[in-house]
Enzyme design. Structure first.
Site, short mmCIF file in Angstrom:
data_model
loop_
_atom_site.label_atom_id
_atom_site.label_comp_id
_atom_site.label_asym_id
_atom_site.label_seq_id
_atom_site.Cartn_x
_atom_site.Cartn_y
_atom_site.Cartn_z
N SER A 1 -18.47 22.41 13.01
CA SER A 1 -18.42 23.02 14.34
C SER A 1 -17.50 22.25 15.27
O SER A 1 -17.39 21.03 15.18
CB SER A 1 -19.82 23.04 14.96
OG SER A 1 -19.74 23.52 16.28
N LYS B 1 -25.88 25.28 10.18
CA LYS B 1 -24.71 25.71 10.95
C LYS B 1 -24.93 27.12 11.50
O LYS B 1 -24.54 27.43 12.64
CB LYS B 1 -23.44 25.66 10.08
CG LYS B 1 -22.19 26.23 10.78
CD LYS B 1 -21.86 25.48 12.05
CE LYS B 1 -20.61 25.81 12.79
NZ LYS B 1 -20.11 27.10 12.96
N HIS C 1 -27.00 26.78 14.44
CA HIS C 1 -26.18 26.22 15.52
C HIS C 1 -25.49 27.38 16.24
O HIS C 1 -25.49 27.48 17.46
CB HIS C 1 -25.14 25.25 14.96
CG HIS C 1 -24.03 24.92 15.92
ND1 HIS C 1 -22.97 25.79 16.16
CD2 HIS C 1 -23.82 23.85 16.72
CE1 HIS C 1 -22.16 25.26 17.06
NE2 HIS C 1 -22.66 24.08 17.41
N ASN C 2 -24.92 28.27 15.45
CA ASN C 2 -24.21 29.40 16.04
C ASN C 2 -25.16 30.37 16.73
O ASN C 2 -24.82 30.94 17.76
CB ASN C 2 -23.40 30.14 14.97
CG ASN C 2 -22.15 29.38 14.59
OD1 ASN C 2 -22.08 28.18 14.79
ND2 ASN C 2 -21.18 30.06 14.05
N GLU D 1 -25.81 28.92 19.92
CA GLU D 1 -24.55 29.12 20.66
C GLU D 1 -24.50 30.54 21.27
O GLU D 1 -24.16 30.70 22.44
CB GLU D 1 -23.39 28.89 19.67
CG GLU D 1 -22.01 29.23 20.14
CD GLU D 1 -21.00 29.11 18.98
OE1 GLU D 1 -20.85 28.00 18.43
OE2 GLU D 1 -20.38 30.13 18.62
C1 6PG Z 1 -18.21 26.45 16.03
C2 6PG Z 1 -18.14 27.91 16.28
C3 6PG Z 1 -17.30 28.55 15.23
C4 6PG Z 1 -16.82 29.93 15.58
C5 6PG Z 1 -17.91 30.93 15.57
C6 6PG Z 1 -17.61 32.11 16.43
O1 6PG Z 1 -19.32 25.96 15.85
O2 6PG Z 1 -17.17 25.81 16.03
O3 6PG Z 1 -19.41 28.46 16.26
O4 6PG Z 1 -18.00 28.48 14.03
O5 6PG Z 1 -16.19 29.93 16.80
O6 6PG Z 1 -18.02 31.35 14.24
O7 6PG Z 1 -18.46 33.08 16.05
P1 6PG Z 1 -18.36 34.56 16.54
O8 6PG Z 1 -16.98 35.04 16.21
O9 6PG Z 1 -19.42 35.26 15.77
O10 6PG Z 1 -18.60 34.52 18.01
#
Ligand code: 6PG
Length: 634
Positions: A295, A350, A353-354, A357
């Protein structure tokens, strides 16, 4: 035997590096200058550049010696060999026995080196003419000398020894390139590979090597076999390709060249079930497969991401050190990288995490939207407010939102020109799916995913809004709502984390991953997208207990303080005509989760009524099930 010719303009370090190389290779070193006839030396001493005529005899003597050295023990020769025709003359032995090492740097760098030299008969002014006649070879090694002698020698050795790279990286998209540069900046020897697709992806790896040749020496390939054979055993290969079918395709094409004990690390956002499957299948062939969450986006990948590797301990022993070197550092200087757990654990973590996010992003977005239109203030004013909040929150996502709010384009704000239709690549929805499969409530993350889905229906929303003319109250007073809004934000963010971690806890026991929630939080304190002040607190909270976050006494205190503000804010925004799906989801979760008595007795009665599904009773022990003939009512 091989003869190595270290070439380049005066001042590039041919003699020094040639001597070091000869020592390293246990060969005799020769300096071509020592083979000049006295009249040439005299000419140079007087500051007169040599002419091709002067060089002829000298090159012929060198060519003879090269043949001699090739027949005996081999040698290292330092020789400027600036023109292709000189090099041709020196190629008096089979090409594969002659290794050209071109030392180069910018004019300015070489000039500085020459000016600092003493006791050498070369006059710096002659450098200009040397650069003029220099015809760079498009074969052999090209080594940038703007670094220490030790590094130059290391670069040469890495390149001479075709199986020296510590790790190979496949996939030179934005993340792949950034990670490659990160690895190189930590002095980790790498090889890179990018597929060849005619007209679309041609010479990507070679061009990338070339673009960075002034700083780093490494090898680029578009041939998988050559790429694999450039790696140290056991081979460590980092995949930075799109999640899904591409990972299977690359693994498939790598297999013929791999051996037992080699390790493939998938650094993309792959689904943890794919990782489980791949790990299992490759294990049977003796190949390790690590699913590794990374990430931090482009900047994180370059400067230090947060890294979540999952797989066998044996594989982590091989790859972990490299990953730890390139990871971000926590506040104590430790790498934001840890062995998360076996098989799919890294990619699951991960994914979550997303998920978190998604929740945090939607939360900020809906608060921005509510403020912007309900209180009618401009993005700059919202940025000021968010900036003040972030003194406490220390959230990366809030921080970048401040920058976004301030970004202008011509006269207006860029944000006002961005279409309100959010994209997603899947990890948020996967979190919801996993929660559904494991029976864990994941209200805020799910609300955020669904909000993106609704946002994507832009045309339909425009059409429907004309039919419904929704309320759009623009008379809000910022001073009246801002403090409660902040409390609501903090509480919803807490709940977003609490539910996310709850899913981690349940998945850990379901899949026997033994996840360490404190360590995961630590890995998330820097480098990643959801780093924040709260994350630092979670490191300590989960040190004491892995329980649900809402059982922690400090969290209880904080939530009790702020719950009313969350509820009120949700009410005010809904009444004013602004959707706040994550704030509402948090308020509902909180009420539902903290209520000893809720509405589910009615659900159980309904299920039993129409389907004889039975129910438990409050006046009987748990585990005893009852059925009622509802229609008879007796
Ligand atoms: C990270 C982000 C990275 C990416 C996402 C965006 O941790 O660096 O989460 O993995 O930006 O996959 O996800 P979406 O395109 O689904 O918003």
């Amino acid at each position: 035997m091989a003869v190595y010719i270290v070439m380049g303009v005066s001042g590039s370090g041919k003699t020094t590096i040639g001597k070091l190389l000869a020592k390293e290779l246990n060969l005799t070193f020769y300096d071509a200058d020592d083979f000049h006839p006295p009249e040439n030396v005299e000419k140079m001493k007087n500051g007169n550049p040599l002419q091709d005529e002067d060089r002829k005899g000298w090159l012929a003597v060198l060519a003879e010696n090269i043949q001699k050295w090739n027949k005996s023990d081999g040698a290292v020769l330092a020789c400027s060999a600036l023109k292709e025709k000189y090099r041709k003359q020196l190629t008096s032995i089979p090409k594969e026995n002659l290794r050209w090492i071109f030392l180069w740097a910018d004019f300015k760098v070489i000039l500085e080196r020459l000016e600092s030299r003493k006791g050498h008969y070369f006059k710096p002014e002659m450098l200009t003419s040397q650069f003029e006649i220099l015809e760079e070879p498009n074969y052999g090694l090209r080594i940038n000398v703007n670094t220490s002698e030790e590094n130059i020698l290391k670069r040469i050795m890495v390149n001479l020894n075709a199986s020296e790279a510590e790790i190979g990286l496949i996939g030179l998209g934005v993340m792949g390139k950034s990670l490659a540069l990160n690895l190189l900046s930590k002095n980790i020897e790498i090889s890179v590979f990018n597929r060849h697709v005619s007209g679309k992806e041609e010479d990507v790896a070679k061009d990338f090597v070339q673009e960075n040749a002034d700083k780093y020496t490494f090898k680029g390939f578009d041939d998988l076999k050559e790429f694999v054979s450039s790696l140290k055993r056991p081979r460590k290969i980092l995949l930075m390709v799109n999640a899904g079918a591409a990972v299977d395709a690359v693994v498939e094409s790598l297999l013929p060249f791999l051996e037992k004990g080699d390790i493939i690390t998938d650094g993309g956002n792959s689904h943890f079930k794919d990782t489980l499957r791949r790990e299992q299948a490759l294990k049977e062939q003796g190949i390790h497969f690590m699913g590794c969450g990374i990430s931090g986006g482009e900047e994180g990948a370059l400067k230090g991401p947060s890294i979540m590797p999952g797989g066998s301990s044996e594989a982590y022993k091989q790859v972990g050190l490299i990953l730890e070197k390139i990871a971000a550092k926590d506040k104590n200087g430790n790498p934001c990288c840890t062995h998360i757990g076996p098989d799919g654990a890294g990619h699951f973590v991960k994914m979550l995490h997303n998920g978190i996010e998604y929740g945090e992003m939607q939360l900020i977005a809906e608060i921005y939207h509510f403020l912007r239109f309900h209180t009618n203030i401009d993005p700059e004013a919202i940025a000021d407010l968010f900036e003040a909040w972030n003194e406490q929150m220390k959230s990366y996502l809030l921080e970048i939102s401040v920058d976004i709010l301030r970004k202008r384009e011509s006269k207006g704000f860029l944000l006002d020109k961005i279409l309100d239709a959010a994209k997603q690549k899947g990890t948020g929805g996967w979190s919801t799916n996993a929660a559904l499969e494991l029976g864990v409530p994941l209200d805020t993350i799910t609300a955020a995913v669904l909000a993106r889905n609704i946002s994507g229906m832009k045309e339909l929303r425009v059409e429907v809004s004309n039919l419904y003319n929704p309320i759009n109250n623009q008379n809000g007073n910022l001073d009246e709502i801002k403090d409660e809004l902040f409390r609501a934000y903090k509480t919803a963010s807490l709940i977003n984390h609490a539910t996310g971690y709850d899913l981690l806890r349940v998945a850990s026991s379901e899949f026997s991953w033994n996840l360490n929630l404190s360590e995961i939080s630590r890995v998330w304190t820097n480098g990643c997208i959801i780093r924040s002040g709260l994350m630092e607190d979670l490191v300590n909270i989960f040190k004491d207990s892995n329980n649900h976050l809402l059982l922690n006494k400090n969290i209880i205190f904080e939530i009790k303080e702020n719950q009313a503000s969350l509820t009120k804010t949700v009410g005010v925004s809904l009444q004013a005509g602004y959707a706040v799906p994550v704030l509402s989801a948090a308020a509902n979760y909180l009420l539902n989760f903290t209520s000893a008595q809720n509405a589910a007795n009615m659900i159980q009665a309904q299920r039993d009524y129409f389907g004889a599904h039975t129910y438990e009773r409050t006046d009987k022990p748990r585990g005893e099930f009852f059925h009622t003939q509802w229609k008879n009512n007796n």
